[in-house]
Design a protein around this motif. Structure first.
Motif, PDB file in Angstrom:
ATOM      1  N   LEU A 194      -5.089  -3.452  -1.913  1.00 40.40           N
ATOM      2  CA  LEU A 194      -6.469  -3.890  -1.653  1.00 40.40           C
ATOM      3  C   LEU A 194      -6.505  -4.996  -0.597  1.00 40.40           C
ATOM      4  O   LEU A 194      -7.481  -5.128   0.139  1.00 40.40           O
ATOM      5  CB  LEU A 194      -7.118  -4.395  -2.940  1.00 40.40           C
ATOM      6  CG  LEU A 194      -7.602  -3.326  -3.918  1.00 40.40           C
ATOM      7  CD1 LEU A 194      -8.123  -3.981  -5.190  1.00 40.40           C
ATOM      8  CD2 LEU A 194      -8.686  -2.450  -3.291  1.00 40.40           C
ATOM      9  N   HIS A 245     -12.933   0.032 -13.637  1.00 44.19           N
ATOM     10  CA  HIS A 245     -11.711  -0.647 -13.195  1.00 44.19           C
ATOM     11  C   HIS A 245     -11.916  -2.134 -12.969  1.00 44.19           C
ATOM     12  O   HIS A 245     -10.968  -2.868 -12.844  1.00 44.19           O
ATOM     13  CB  HIS A 245     -11.196  -0.013 -11.915  1.00 44.19           C
ATOM     14  CG  HIS A 245     -10.600   1.335 -12.151  1.00 44.19           C
ATOM     15  ND1 HIS A 245      -9.909   2.012 -11.182  1.00 44.19           N
ATOM     16  CD2 HIS A 245     -10.601   2.128 -13.239  1.00 44.19           C
ATOM     17  CE1 HIS A 245      -9.507   3.167 -11.675  1.00 44.19           C
ATOM     18  NE2 HIS A 245      -9.927   3.264 -12.913  1.00 44.19           N
ATOM     19  N   ARG A 246     -13.159  -2.530 -12.850  1.00 45.05           N
ATOM     20  CA  ARG A 246     -13.403  -3.938 -12.532  1.00 45.05           C
ATOM     21  C   ARG A 246     -13.706  -4.746 -13.787  1.00 45.05           C
ATOM     22  O   ARG A 246     -13.949  -5.935 -13.697  1.00 45.05           O
ATOM     23  CB  ARG A 246     -14.564  -4.047 -11.564  1.00 45.05           C
ATOM     24  CG  ARG A 246     -14.198  -3.514 -10.188  1.00 45.05           C
ATOM     25  CD  ARG A 246     -15.222  -3.921  -9.182  1.00 45.05           C
ATOM     26  NE  ARG A 246     -15.948  -2.725  -8.742  1.00 45.05           N
ATOM     27  CZ  ARG A 246     -17.184  -2.752  -8.313  1.00 45.05           C
ATOM     28  NH1 ARG A 246     -17.826  -3.871  -8.243  1.00 45.05           N
ATOM     29  NH2 ARG A 246     -17.768  -1.661  -7.916  1.00 45.05           N
ATOM     30  N   LYS A 286     -11.867  -0.974   0.258  1.00 45.74           N
ATOM     31  CA  LYS A 286     -11.731  -0.032  -0.864  1.00 45.74           C
ATOM     32  C   LYS A 286     -12.237  -0.625  -2.177  1.00 45.74           C
ATOM     33  O   LYS A 286     -12.613   0.099  -3.090  1.00 45.74           O
ATOM     34  CB  LYS A 286     -10.270   0.391  -1.032  1.00 45.74           C
ATOM     35  CG  LYS A 286      -9.835   1.397  -0.001  1.00 45.74           C
ATOM     36  CD  LYS A 286      -8.473   1.943  -0.307  1.00 45.74           C
ATOM     37  CE  LYS A 286      -8.113   3.026   0.686  1.00 45.74           C
ATOM     38  NZ  LYS A 286      -6.749   3.500   0.516  1.00 45.74           N
ATOM     39  N   LYS A 287     -12.212  -1.951  -2.249  1.00 45.64           N
ATOM     40  CA  LYS A 287     -12.650  -2.621  -3.476  1.00 45.64           C
ATOM     41  C   LYS A 287     -14.103  -2.279  -3.816  1.00 45.64           C
ATOM     42  O   LYS A 287     -14.465  -2.145  -4.974  1.00 45.64           O
ATOM     43  CB  LYS A 287     -12.483  -4.135  -3.302  1.00 45.64           C
ATOM     44  CG  LYS A 287     -12.380  -4.898  -4.580  1.00 45.64           C
ATOM     45  CD  LYS A 287     -11.991  -6.329  -4.271  1.00 45.64           C
ATOM     46  CE  LYS A 287     -12.061  -7.168  -5.502  1.00 45.64           C
ATOM     47  NZ  LYS A 287     -11.770  -8.555  -5.249  1.00 45.64           N
ATOM     48  N   TYR A 323     -15.561   0.441  -3.427  1.00 43.82           N
ATOM     49  CA  TYR A 323     -15.730   1.827  -3.876  1.00 43.82           C
ATOM     50  C   TYR A 323     -15.055   2.102  -5.208  1.00 43.82           C
ATOM     51  O   TYR A 323     -14.940   3.237  -5.627  1.00 43.82           O
ATOM     52  CB  TYR A 323     -15.179   2.780  -2.815  1.00 43.82           C
ATOM     53  CG  TYR A 323     -16.042   2.788  -1.595  1.00 43.82           C
ATOM     54  CD1 TYR A 323     -17.125   3.648  -1.488  1.00 43.82           C
ATOM     55  CD2 TYR A 323     -15.789   1.903  -0.550  1.00 43.82           C
ATOM     56  CE1 TYR A 323     -17.930   3.625  -0.376  1.00 43.82           C
ATOM     57  CE2 TYR A 323     -16.594   1.872   0.568  1.00 43.82           C
ATOM     58  CZ  TYR A 323     -17.667   2.738   0.653  1.00 43.82           C
ATOM     59  OH  TYR A 323     -18.468   2.708   1.750  1.00 43.82           O
ATOM     60  N   ARG A 324     -14.588   1.067  -5.860  1.00 40.44           N
ATOM     61  CA  ARG A 324     -13.873   1.282  -7.111  1.00 40.44           C
ATOM     62  C   ARG A 324     -14.808   1.662  -8.243  1.00 40.44           C
ATOM     63  O   ARG A 324     -15.952   1.239  -8.295  1.00 40.44           O
ATOM     64  CB  ARG A 324     -13.170  -0.004  -7.497  1.00 40.44           C
ATOM     65  CG  ARG A 324     -12.189  -0.406  -6.447  1.00 40.44           C
ATOM     66  CD  ARG A 324     -11.093  -1.073  -7.077  1.00 40.44           C
ATOM     67  NE  ARG A 324      -9.910  -0.297  -6.878  1.00 40.44           N
ATOM     68  CZ  ARG A 324      -8.749  -0.729  -7.295  1.00 40.44           C
ATOM     69  NH1 ARG A 324      -8.657  -1.854  -7.930  1.00 40.44           N
ATOM     70  NH2 ARG A 324      -7.681  -0.024  -7.071  1.00 40.44           N
ATOM     71  N   ASP A 325     -14.257   2.409  -9.135  1.00 35.67           N
ATOM     72  CA  ASP A 325     -14.980   2.740 -10.361  1.00 35.67           C
ATOM     73  C   ASP A 325     -15.302   1.434 -11.085  1.00 35.67           C
ATOM     74  O   ASP A 325     -14.457   0.574 -11.234  1.00 35.67           O
ATOM     75  CB  ASP A 325     -14.047   3.618 -11.204  1.00 35.67           C
ATOM     76  CG  ASP A 325     -14.652   4.008 -12.529  1.00 35.67           C
ATOM     77  OD1 ASP A 325     -14.022   4.826 -13.195  1.00 35.67           O
ATOM     78  OD2 ASP A 325     -15.710   3.496 -12.882  1.00 35.67           O
ATOM     79  N   TRP A 340      -5.493  -6.421 -15.473  1.00 35.37           N
ATOM     80  CA  TRP A 340      -6.408  -6.868 -14.424  1.00 35.37           C
ATOM     81  C   TRP A 340      -5.916  -8.211 -13.899  1.00 35.37           C
ATOM     82  O   TRP A 340      -5.439  -9.050 -14.681  1.00 35.37           O
ATOM     83  CB  TRP A 340      -7.815  -7.081 -14.975  1.00 35.37           C
ATOM     84  CG  TRP A 340      -8.553  -5.851 -15.344  1.00 35.37           C
ATOM     85  CD1 TRP A 340      -9.483  -5.191 -14.586  1.00 35.37           C
ATOM     86  CD2 TRP A 340      -8.484  -5.125 -16.593  1.00 35.37           C
ATOM     87  NE1 TRP A 340      -9.982  -4.115 -15.281  1.00 35.37           N
ATOM     88  CE2 TRP A 340      -9.390  -4.042 -16.510  1.00 35.37           C
ATOM     89  CE3 TRP A 340      -7.738  -5.290 -17.762  1.00 35.37           C
ATOM     90  CZ2 TRP A 340      -9.566  -3.138 -17.546  1.00 35.37           C
ATOM     91  CZ3 TRP A 340      -7.901  -4.385 -18.790  1.00 35.37           C
ATOM     92  CH2 TRP A 340      -8.810  -3.317 -18.679  1.00 35.37           C
ATOM     93  N   ASN A 355     -14.831  -7.654 -11.167  1.00 34.25           N
ATOM     94  CA  ASN A 355     -14.399  -7.833  -9.783  1.00 34.25           C
ATOM     95  C   ASN A 355     -12.933  -8.253  -9.656  1.00 34.25           C
ATOM     96  O   ASN A 355     -12.589  -9.180  -8.924  1.00 34.25           O
ATOM     97  CB  ASN A 355     -15.312  -8.862  -9.112  1.00 34.25           C
ATOM     98  CG  ASN A 355     -15.312  -8.690  -7.610  1.00 34.25           C
ATOM     99  OD1 ASN A 355     -14.971  -7.611  -7.108  1.00 34.25           O
ATOM    100  ND2 ASN A 355     -15.658  -9.729  -6.896  1.00 34.25           N
ATOM    101  N   ASP A 400      -1.388  -2.788  -6.614  1.00 31.69           N
ATOM    102  CA  ASP A 400      -2.790  -2.500  -6.332  1.00 31.69           C
ATOM    103  C   ASP A 400      -3.418  -3.669  -5.567  1.00 31.69           C
ATOM    104  O   ASP A 400      -4.161  -3.465  -4.603  1.00 31.69           O
ATOM    105  CB  ASP A 400      -3.533  -2.250  -7.651  1.00 31.69           C
ATOM    106  CG  ASP A 400      -4.993  -1.906  -7.431  1.00 31.69           C
ATOM    107  OD1 ASP A 400      -5.265  -0.918  -6.714  1.00 31.69           O
ATOM    108  OD2 ASP A 400      -5.866  -2.614  -7.965  1.00 31.69           O
TER     109      ASP A 400
END
Ligand code: FES
Length: 117
Positions: free
Chosen positions: A101, A115-116, A107-108, A110-112, A21, A3, A97
């Motif tokens: 966000l 990516h989290r 949009k967070k 719907y992230r792949d 990240w 997250n 990014d």
């Protein structure tokens, strides 16, 4: 990092990849982590840039340059200077990014998943 509040993957001119990240709180970088498939200097630079960003405001963290990273590492050979730049550029991209966000937080969701983490 689960997250994450900001994420970026940047491919350098050498074709190596760096990922950063970010976890933030009140526009401050609470924690930054990285992953790279690059050389030794890129690992050192990723480690240094994430260490330097932690605890700084987003604006201060955004100002960290490749030269700052190199200086903090005590210098790098000329052929490895781009590795420090890759680390600083990836941090900047992750901050961008984060800002995007912040403007569109939906949009967070719907992230792949990749990516989290
Ligand atoms: Fe590619 Fe160092 S040689 S990042």
């Amino acid at each position: 990092m689960p997250n994450a509040d900001g994420f970026a993957r940047v491919v350098g001119p050498c074709d190596d990849t760096m990922e950063v990240w970010l976890k933030t709180n009140n526009d401050t970088v609470k924690k930054a982590t990285f992953l790279t498939d690059g050389c030794g200097p890129s690992i050192a630079s990723g480690s240094m840039v994430t260490e330097m960003a932690s605890g700084k405001s987003i604006l201060e963290a955004y100002k960290i340059s490749g030269n700052d990273v190199m200086e903090a590492l005590g210098g790098l050979p000329e052929e490895s200077e781009h590795c420090a730049l890759l680390a600083a550029d990836t941090l900047k991209a992750a901050i961008k990014d984060y800002m995007a966000l912040k403007r569109e937080p939906w949009k967070k969701a719907y992230r792949d998943v990749y990516h989290r983490e």
